[in-house]
Structure formats: C-alpha cells, structure tokens
Write a protein that holds these residues in place. Sequence first.
Motif, PDB file in Angstrom:
ATOM      1  N   MET A   1       0.859  -1.195   0.000  1.00 38.90           N
ATOM      2  CA  MET A   1       0.000   0.000   0.000  1.00 38.90           C
ATOM      3  C   MET A   1       0.887   1.236   0.000  1.00 38.90           C
ATOM      4  O   MET A   1       1.856   1.340   0.729  1.00 38.90           O
ATOM      5  CB  MET A   1      -0.883   0.006   1.252  1.00 38.90           C
ATOM      6  N   GLU A   2       0.518   2.218  -0.798  1.00 36.63           N
ATOM      7  CA  GLU A   2       1.350   3.416  -0.948  1.00 36.63           C
ATOM      8  C   GLU A   2       1.274   4.273   0.295  1.00 36.63           C
ATOM      9  O   GLU A   2       0.211   4.547   0.822  1.00 36.63           O
ATOM     10  CB  GLU A   2       0.852   4.194  -2.158  1.00 36.63           C
ATOM     11  N   GLU A   3       2.424   4.722   0.791  1.00 38.63           N
ATOM     12  CA  GLU A   3       2.479   5.520   2.004  1.00 38.63           C
ATOM     13  C   GLU A   3       2.154   6.965   1.673  1.00 38.63           C
ATOM     14  O   GLU A   3       2.642   7.505   0.687  1.00 38.63           O
ATOM     15  CB  GLU A   3       3.893   5.423   2.583  1.00 38.63           C
ATOM     16  N   SER A   4       1.317   7.609   2.442  1.00 42.55           N
ATOM     17  CA  SER A   4       0.896   8.993   2.165  1.00 42.55           C
ATOM     18  C   SER A   4       1.446   9.915   3.230  1.00 42.55           C
ATOM     19  O   SER A   4       1.786   9.490   4.330  1.00 42.55           O
ATOM     20  CB  SER A   4      -0.631   9.085   2.133  1.00 42.55           C
ATOM     21  N   PRO A   5       1.544  11.212   2.942  1.00 44.27           N
ATOM     22  CA  PRO A   5       2.057  12.173   3.921  1.00 44.27           C
ATOM     23  C   PRO A   5       1.165  12.212   5.146  1.00 44.27           C
ATOM     24  O   PRO A   5      -0.033  12.011   5.071  1.00 44.27           O
ATOM     25  CB  PRO A   5       2.007  13.504   3.167  1.00 44.27           C
ATOM     26  N   SER A   6       1.773  12.460   6.284  1.00 43.04           N
ATOM     27  CA  SER A   6       1.013  12.578   7.529  1.00 43.04           C
ATOM     28  C   SER A   6       0.824  14.053   7.854  1.00 43.04           C
ATOM     29  O   SER A   6       1.688  14.863   7.585  1.00 43.04           O
ATOM     30  CB  SER A   6       1.754  11.878   8.675  1.00 43.04           C
TER      31      SER A   6
ATOM     32  N   PRO B   1       0.957  22.160  -1.917  1.00 46.77           N
ATOM     33  CA  PRO B   1       2.314  22.696  -2.106  1.00 46.77           C
ATOM     34  C   PRO B   1       3.402  21.633  -1.973  1.00 46.77           C
ATOM     35  O   PRO B   1       4.452  21.737  -2.624  1.00 46.77           O
ATOM     36  CB  PRO B   1       2.430  23.767  -0.992  1.00 46.77           C
ATOM     37  N   LEU B   2       3.178  20.581  -1.172  1.00 43.44           N
ATOM     38  CA  LEU B   2       4.174  19.514  -1.041  1.00 43.44           C
ATOM     39  C   LEU B   2       4.280  18.709  -2.327  1.00 43.44           C
ATOM     40  O   LEU B   2       5.387  18.361  -2.780  1.00 43.44           O
ATOM     41  CB  LEU B   2       3.812  18.598   0.127  1.00 43.44           C
ATOM     42  N   LEU B   3       3.124  18.404  -2.924  1.00 48.88           N
ATOM     43  CA  LEU B   3       3.143  17.657  -4.181  1.00 48.88           C
ATOM     44  C   LEU B   3       3.774  18.479  -5.299  1.00 48.88           C
ATOM     45  O   LEU B   3       4.548  17.956  -6.119  1.00 48.88           O
ATOM     46  CB  LEU B   3       1.722  17.244  -4.560  1.00 48.88           C
ATOM     47  N   LEU B   4       3.469  19.743  -5.356  1.00 45.48           N
ATOM     48  CA  LEU B   4       4.076  20.593  -6.382  1.00 45.48           C
ATOM     49  C   LEU B   4       5.578  20.748  -6.136  1.00 45.48           C
ATOM     50  O   LEU B   4       6.366  20.821  -7.096  1.00 45.48           O
ATOM     51  CB  LEU B   4       3.398  21.967  -6.387  1.00 45.48           C
ATOM     52  N   GLN B   5       5.972  20.817  -4.870  1.00 45.56           N
ATOM     53  CA  GLN B   5       7.393  20.912  -4.556  1.00 45.56           C
ATOM     54  C   GLN B   5       8.138  19.661  -5.009  1.00 45.56           C
ATOM     55  O   GLN B   5       9.272  19.750  -5.524  1.00 45.56           O
ATOM     56  CB  GLN B   5       7.568  21.122  -3.041  1.00 45.56           C
ATOM     57  N   LYS B   6       7.510  18.490  -4.860  1.00 48.09           N
ATOM     58  CA  LYS B   6       8.149  17.249  -5.311  1.00 48.09           C
ATOM     59  C   LYS B   6       8.313  17.238  -6.829  1.00 48.09           C
ATOM     60  O   LYS B   6       9.345  16.806  -7.355  1.00 48.09           O
ATOM     61  CB  LYS B   6       7.317  16.057  -4.854  1.00 48.09           C
ATOM     62  N   ILE B   7       7.297  17.715  -7.539  1.00 49.49           N
ATOM     63  CA  ILE B   7       7.417  17.797  -9.005  1.00 49.49           C
ATOM     64  C   ILE B   7       8.507  18.785  -9.380  1.00 49.49           C
ATOM     65  O   ILE B   7       9.297  18.554 -10.319  1.00 49.49           O
ATOM     66  CB  ILE B   7       6.067  18.201  -9.623  1.00 49.49           C
ATOM     67  N   LEU B   8       8.579  19.894  -8.656  1.00 46.30           N
ATOM     68  CA  LEU B   8       9.584  20.918  -8.952  1.00 46.30           C
ATOM     69  C   LEU B   8      10.995  20.380  -8.727  1.00 46.30           C
ATOM     70  O   LEU B   8      11.916  20.660  -9.522  1.00 46.30           O
ATOM     71  CB  LEU B   8       9.331  22.145  -8.077  1.00 46.30           C
ATOM     72  N   GLU B   9      11.204  19.605  -7.671  1.00 47.86           N
ATOM     73  CA  GLU B   9      12.535  19.068  -7.371  1.00 47.86           C
ATOM     74  C   GLU B   9      13.013  18.100  -8.442  1.00 47.86           C
ATOM     75  O   GLU B   9      14.237  17.930  -8.611  1.00 47.86           O
ATOM     76  CB  GLU B   9      12.499  18.361  -6.007  1.00 47.86           C
TER      77      GLU B   9
END
Length: 753
Positions: free
Chosen positions: A1-6, A199-207
């Motif tokens: 199962m995919e782990e999601s942010p807490s 913003p966390l998901l967009l930051q991951k794409i940006l990195e």
Amino acid sequence: MEESPSFSVEDGYVRAWELEPADMTDHGDDELSSRTGSPDEEGRVPEERSLLHQSLAVRELIDTEVSYLHVLQLCALDIRSHLQQLPQGDLDVLFSNIDDIIKVNSKLLHDLQETASREEEQVQLIGNLFLEFQEELEQVYKVYCASYEQALLLVEAYRMEPQLQREIQDTIEAVLPQAGSSGLSFLLVIPLQRITKYPLLLQKILENTLPDASAYPVLQRATSALQDVVTNINEYKRRKEVASKYTKVEHLSLRERLARINMHTLSKKTTRLGQLLKQEAGLVPKTEDKEFDDLEESFHWVSLCVTELKNNVAAYLDNLEAFLRFRPQEYDLDIPGGPVVQYCYLARDLQLQTFPEFMGTLRPRKVGCRARGHSWSVRVGLEPSPATSKAPSPCALPSATSFLNSQVHLSPQKQRLEALVWQPLCSLAKALAGPQNLIKKRLDKLLDFERVEEKLLEVGSMTYEEEAARHMYEALNSLLVAELPQFKQLAVRWLGQILCTFVTLQRDLAKQVLQRAEGSLAQLPHHHLSDPAFRKLVEDALGQTSHQLHSFQENFEKVLPPPTTQPLLPGAEHQVQALLSRYGPGKLYQVTSNISGSGTLDLTLPRGHVVALLQDKDTKGNSSRWLVDTGGHRGYVPAGKLELYHVVPREEELRGQARPHRDSQRQTPEPTLASVPSVPAVTQVVAVYPFVARSSHEVSLQAGQQVTVLEAQDKKGNPEWSLVEVNGQRGYVPSSFLARAPGPALWGWSLPS
C-alpha cells in the motif's frame, strides 16, 4: 500500500510534513540500475531518474486527487444523508461548505486528467492550472477551515452521548470503513490535510524538474502560490477567532461588570485613557487611516438606516392597529341626510369587507345618528363580542411586538408583515451588532498599538505582551478593512429587499382593499367623478364649512362678556364700592385663587376677593409680592394670583348709557351682557366659563354647557347672581359667566349631490 504524507492539526491550524513514498523511490532506483551499463548511459541516468520521479509525482497528484474527491462525495451524499438524527444546524456546521469544495475540486481534477494527453507539456500545464485555481481554492477552503473548530466542539459534545455516538460511528463505518474509530474527526480533517498537501506535491514535481526546463519557473510560481494559500487560510482563521471573540454581545448586569474588574483591566483602561488624552492635547500624533474612516462612516449610515426603518415599521404596526380600532361611524354627528350618511355607511362596509378576520371578533351595536328635524337609529357600530371581551387590554395602543403577538387575528396581512418584514429587519439589526462591537474594540486596540509603536521608537524593543497587542490590532484592522465593505454591501442588499417587500405588501393591501370595496364604491353618489374632480368637490365643501365655522366663531365672540371678570363674594358690593371711591377703578384687583398667608404681613384671602393695589413690590424690591388694601387690612399677596378687576356697571347706569347723549363729551363704555337684561328669566343660555360651586347654594358649570335660567337675580334682587338649572341641579352662578347662545342660520356640513 502506498504511504501517504502525515498531517496534524495544532491549535486549529493546519500543518503538514512530507514522508516520501519508499516504494516509489525504490521502484524507480531498481528500474534505472537495471538499465545502467556503458559510461554514456551512466551520464543520462540522473536526467532519466529525475524525469521518472517527476512522472511518478504527477501520477501521485492525480491519483490522490481522485481518491480525495471520492471521499468528499461519500461524505456529502451518503454519510450526511444518513445522519438525519442530527439537527440541520449541526449538519451545516459539520459539513460546512463541502459542496463548494467538491465543485471546485471536480473542475480541478477534470483539468488535471486532461493534461495527460499532452505528456510533453503536462508539467507546465499543471503549474498553470494551479495558478489559475489559486483564488478559488483559497476562497472555499478558508471558509471550511474557519468553521473547523466549531465542528470539533460538536464532535466532543456527541461523545458525551454514547447512544448517539454509536449511531454516528456505525453510519460512518458502513460507508467508509477506513475511517476506523476516529469517525467524524477523520472525515472533518481530510479537507484540511488536502489543501496543505498541494504545495508539497508541487514541490516534489519541482525538485524533479530540470532547472533549465521551460516548466521550472511556472512550477516555482505555482508552489509559492499554494504556500501563500495555506498561509492566507491560517491568517484568515486567526482573524475569525479574533472576530468571534469580540463580536459576542453580552448583556451583563452592573454587578457582573463590577465583578470583572481587576488590576489588569484597570491598568489597561488607564493606559488607554492616558494615550487618548495625550492625543487630544496634541502631545503625541494620532494615527490617521482614511480608508478605514470612510468605511466606518458608510457602515454607520447603514446601521442608522436600519435602526430608523425598524422604528418606522414598529410605528406603522402600532398605527395600523389604531386605524383598525378607530371607527368614526360610531360617533353621534349633527349632520344632514344625503351623501354624508352614505359615506358613513361606506366606512363601516370598508372595515367589514377589507378586514373580515379582524371584524370577526366584533359584533354590531346600536348607534344613534341625528339629522336636522328628525333622528333615526341604525346598527352601524361595532363592539367586542362576549367571547373576546372578557379580558380587556391593559393599554390602548400596544407596542409593535405585542401587536404581532396579540390574539387579534389579522391574517394573512399580519403574518406576511411579521415573516417578510419585521423578523428579517430584527435579524438584520442583530447582525449589525457584531461589526459594531468590532469597530469599538478596534479603537481600544489602536490605542494599544500606538503606545507600543511610541515605545518601540524610544526604546527599540518591546515585550511579548506588547508584540501580541500589536499583532492583535493588525489582525483586527485587516479583518475590518477586508470584510466590512462586503458586509456593508450585503446589509444594503438585505435592507433593499426588506423595503421592496414592504412596498409590495402595501401595494397588495391597497389592491385588496379596492377590490373588496368596489361594490360599495359604485353605490356612492360621486363614484362617476374623476380623482381631481372629487378632490375639488371635497375642497369646496370643506371651504364652505370652514366659512360657516368662522362666521359662527365671530358671532359667538361678539356676545362674550369680559373674560377676566370674576364673581364677587356675597355681600362684597359695599366693600368694592368703598375701594372704588377711594382708589379708583385702575387700582382694583381681584384674587383668582385662594391665598394662604405664611408670613407676618402676608394676607389670607379667598378667591374672588377685591383688593386695592398700594405698591407693586415689597420692601426688598421683590416685584412678585404686592402690598394691597382689603378695605380693612393691609398686607402682601402674590402678584401672580391677582388680576385687574373690571367694574360691572349697575342697572341704572346701563339704562342711562342707553339714552342718547349727543352733546356729551363723555365716552360711553362698552355694553356688556353680564346684567339682568342679557339673561332673561326661564331661557336657554350657554356657560362661557367654567365655575366651581363653593357652597350648597351654588352649582358648578363647564364652559359651553347649556344652562336654563330660572331667575336672573338672587333673592335680594342682586343681578350679579342668577338662579339656574344644570343637569337637574339648581343653584346660583355668576350672571357674567352666562351668555345667550348665538342664533345664526342653520348650519352643517355636507357634500353636494
């Protein structure tokens, strides 16, 4: 199962920490290592790895958005519909504006899925998409987050009721098993977690995007924009907390207010007062905020309009009841027959036909109506029926609230006024109390802010409490500047709708009255006339009647005796003649009311006593005490209880004045009707002035009362007293208080046929 942010929620504010999915990273590394071989291929590994991680991050964004939207739809459609045991108000707080969130996120998901068809530009399109949805996301999520604390209070309250908590838990687990024992708390926090995850998901794409790629600056702006959204939501929530703290209207007694006073509050209020006095004295500058001052002035005018309208509507409701209770056709009028009687009947018919519900509690009674030469009796009056007259109203004109809550059945007009005008107006006035309290509190916080700024310039530092006071003012001021214009526009629109509703109700009432009175209006003698012609007819009739009244007044005034002549006391003629011969008529005054002397030189005199003026002030120069002579004693009396005495000529003098003296140079005095010839025996006269009987031989009179004169003199032949009969009682009254009733031509008022 995919782990999601807490995520966590601390003090009602949303914060998130990212945990990178381990399986996604390991899977990408294994795939790249299996493809690594030659040195050239090793040079392309970092770039391919970045693209792979970028693709996985995009897929995670879209997949989690699908799951999130699915959970929201379950909450809105299934769970909310199965929690009908909760009050509707609780459901509105728990699920807040979740329908608006579903609407915005559905459009966002649709546009995200469409970017998959353009794989080369997908990342750049995603960045532009979040920039486009920035404002919509902030608007819907800040409303939800602002009500989150109130929703948690409801959840805690449900836990105090085990049976209700069990029903809620069973409903949630049946629809969403992964909620577990958290239940409602799990559902309520999901939108807060989602808005912080963007913003966390967009930051991951940006990195995982190359810095020289065309999509890199777009993703940078999108990530920063979503971070600003989260910041603005938290700031909005903080402002709402400040607003909810100071908008509460507390009705405290004096004792409760005194109980809240302590050294801390006294210190704060003293400091603010000192700051205000220094500003008024010009010792320190005053902060000028023209933008807020203009907003406050416009909002004040709106509040004033609402208050005035509320008072006017209350007065209208009171006057409406007074109008319904006033029935002019019940009164006895000395009027001729003809059109006037028909209008009298119309007034009765209009009330019976227009307000049948109100008139249903009243029954007819017999009322007399007199005309010239004859009289008749018709049942045109109304009086309370026995069922409704057991408990009379304690006041003639109750207030607007008591009118709306009275037992008088005035539907549907009353119901429409109450539901569509009065209650919304009261709700609007109540809603204005919160912003008004915020404006008052802002002034206190502004004084604190100015004091802190002044200290900061002098010392260069401030304490934690001073910094908190500074931030409190900034938050309160920003909230008012941002939302007061919107609230004012809403209040103006609300007020306009109330006014339009009131005007519509008035128009419908007038239309209803005209429709119900149409049959009666057709029977009137002037129904064929136009409005201007009828108005001219009424004006002419009123002018004619006014002329008749004016003529009657002139004739009545011609026969009035001197208004200041008071009756003499029995046996006082000799005393008056002695004073008259000694001092002359210009010095004689008469006592208008009983005088009780309290000093040594003060006199005690009855009403009607005649005295002679010796000096118009006392020894101290006080002009309110006069020195007078009664013919036997001298002393002081109040000047305000004396009036000039008009000497009544004797009968012999009147007869002598009636003979012509053409050669005489002496001026003839004005004739008066106070003598015997003016009041013949056994005739009807009118009492010109009121008279209060002072003994059993006298009788009281009221001005304008009809009097029957039996004898025009007393038993000693004194013409100043007449024996009369009033309301079956006989007694003596001053002859000067009587006058013949004028006898002009018969008059009355009527509208010409």
